[in-house]
Design a protein around this motif. Structure first.
Motif, mmCIF file in Angstrom:
data_model
loop_
_atom_site.group_PDB
_atom_site.id
_atom_site.type_symbol
_atom_site.label_atom_id
_atom_site.label_comp_id
_atom_site.label_asym_id
_atom_site.label_seq_id
_atom_site.Cartn_x
_atom_site.Cartn_y
_atom_site.Cartn_z
ATOM 1 N N ALA A 86 0.843 -1.194 0.000
ATOM 2 C CA ALA A 86 0.000 0.000 0.000
ATOM 3 C C ALA A 86 0.880 1.246 0.000
ATOM 4 N N ALA B 166 -0.377 -0.329 7.067
ATOM 5 C CA ALA B 166 -0.524 0.562 5.917
ATOM 6 C C ALA B 166 -0.914 1.982 6.322
ATOM 7 N N CYS C 141 5.331 -5.155 4.359
ATOM 8 C CA CYS C 141 4.320 -4.218 3.866
ATOM 9 C C CYS C 141 4.928 -2.943 3.302
#
Length: 380
Positions: free
Chosen positions: A176, A260, A284
């Motif tokens: 993200a 995120a 991530c």
């Protein structure tokens, strides 16, 4: 293979518990029979394990006890279950008086594997050192997450097999983008307990805010623990109440969304093993600032993943947070660069296969073409 995960108490969130889930679910999907023996209350992490057809064996006891009563109550059941297993995985230190009857009950083919939850620092007291060594000698293999940890085991006196292998994370989703607003979001993911040294994090955040000057920032703490009320009071006394949010515990399914929502994460720990939350965060695409606890020196030896703070004081830690923030703003660190650097060493798919190969090797199932055992990931 028949693989038994011997858990003792199974917390609703924790590094070892999440490792058990990731590893058991993967091995079950590869055709092995996995089971989990534990005491404790049902929780979402356990339900996700059971949903993957991993056998759940629960002792009736739900709450912890300083005298290890729940572990002793579960011991007869454990002695029965280890007889069926090729591999028994332990994720916590267990007293030798308890481990010895388990070892005696196991069949001659059963191998005991200990995955260290913390860096195995040699005890200072002779009696404690003797107990640690006696416990370690009852395992066939000990798994650590950084090369430096092996030296600690040898210093204690352990001469058995040591395998260096990172924790297994879940396969991450697509990366993200960083939050699109004018507030830099600093995150923490973990338990609010003494080992995590949250006071240092809060004090460092105050220094960090001063260094940023006109740039707005907010601290998001994801996790719960018995120190939460005390840390909320400390936040207020530091004048940070409006700039810090305590979210409490979050379900495993919501971890990726929590990560995120932030630009970078901080770990001010006094004691660590290999922080699984840190690996999930890096997967991530978010950089980390951390102390030298546990495996962080090895993880953050790649500066593309963040920054290590050798001297854990608020000024040094706050300055490191500022430096990494500037690298994000200048696009020296991007979401994709963090993910790419992470994948080079910690890719979940690669690490999962290494665990499977190692367990096969330990159980004697994996043979090279010459008829000799593979030795890809273990060392004597």
């Amino acid at each position: 293979m028949n693989i038994l995960f011997y858990s003792r108490g199974f917390a609703p969130i924790g590094g070892i518990e999440t490792l058990y889930k990731n590893l058991a679910v993967f091995l079950q999907s590869k055709g092995h029979h996995c089971s989990l023996l534990y005491w404790g209350a049902p929780n979402p992490l356990l339900r996700s394990i059971e949903a993957a057809d991993v056998q759940i064996i629960r002792s009736f006891w739900q709450w912890g006890c300083r005298w290890n009563v729940p572990d002793w109550v579960m011991l007869p059941q454990g002695m029965k279950e280890v007889k069926k297993a090729d591999i028994v995985v332990f994720g916590n230190a267990i007293p030798s008086k308890m481990l010895a009857p388990l070892r005696k009950s196991a069949g001659p083919h059963t191998k005991f594997v200990f995955i260290t939850p913390y860096r195995p620092t040699p005890p200072q007291q002779a009696a404690d050192r003797a107990e640690a060594l006696q416990m370690l000698q009852l395992f066939d293999h000990v798994m650590v997450q950084a090369g430096a940890f092996e030296g600690d085991l040898r210093e204690i006196g352990y001469k058995g097999a040591v395998n260096v292998l990172p924790y297994l994370t879940q396969e991450p989703a697509a990366v993200a983008p960083f939050p699109k607003n004018d507030v830099i979001q600093l995150g923490f993911l973990g338990r609010l307990v003494e080992d995590k040294n949250i006071p240092l994090l809060l004090q460092s955040f105050k220094v960090y805010r001063t260094l940023l000057q006109q740039q707005k920032t907010h601290l998001q703490l994801f996790g719960t623990g018995h120190l939460q009320a005390e840390m909320e009071t400390l936040t207020d006394s530091l004048g940070l109440k409006e700039h810090v949010t305590f979210h409490g515990g979050i379900n495993n399914e919501k971890v990726m969304d929590a990560v995120a929502s932030c630009h970078l994460f901080a770990f001010s720990s006094n004691i660590e093993g290999q922080c699984l939350a840190a690996l999930e965060i890096l997967s991530c695409g978010r950089p980390i600032v951390a102390t030298e606890a546990g495996a962080f020196p090895e993880i953050l030896s790649d500066t593309r993943l963040g920054q290590l703070v050798p001297q854990a004081n608020p000024e040094k830690f706050g300055a490191a947070l500022y430096d990494v923030t500037q690298r994000i703003l200048q696009k020296d660190i991007t979401e994709q660069s963090v993910r790419e650097s992470y994948n080079l060493r910690f890719s979940a798919s690669k690490i999962a296969l290494q665990y499977e190969a190692l367990f096969k090797q330990i159980s004697g199932e994996s043979k090279a073409a010459s008829g000799q055992k593979k030795s890809v990931v273990s060392k004597q």
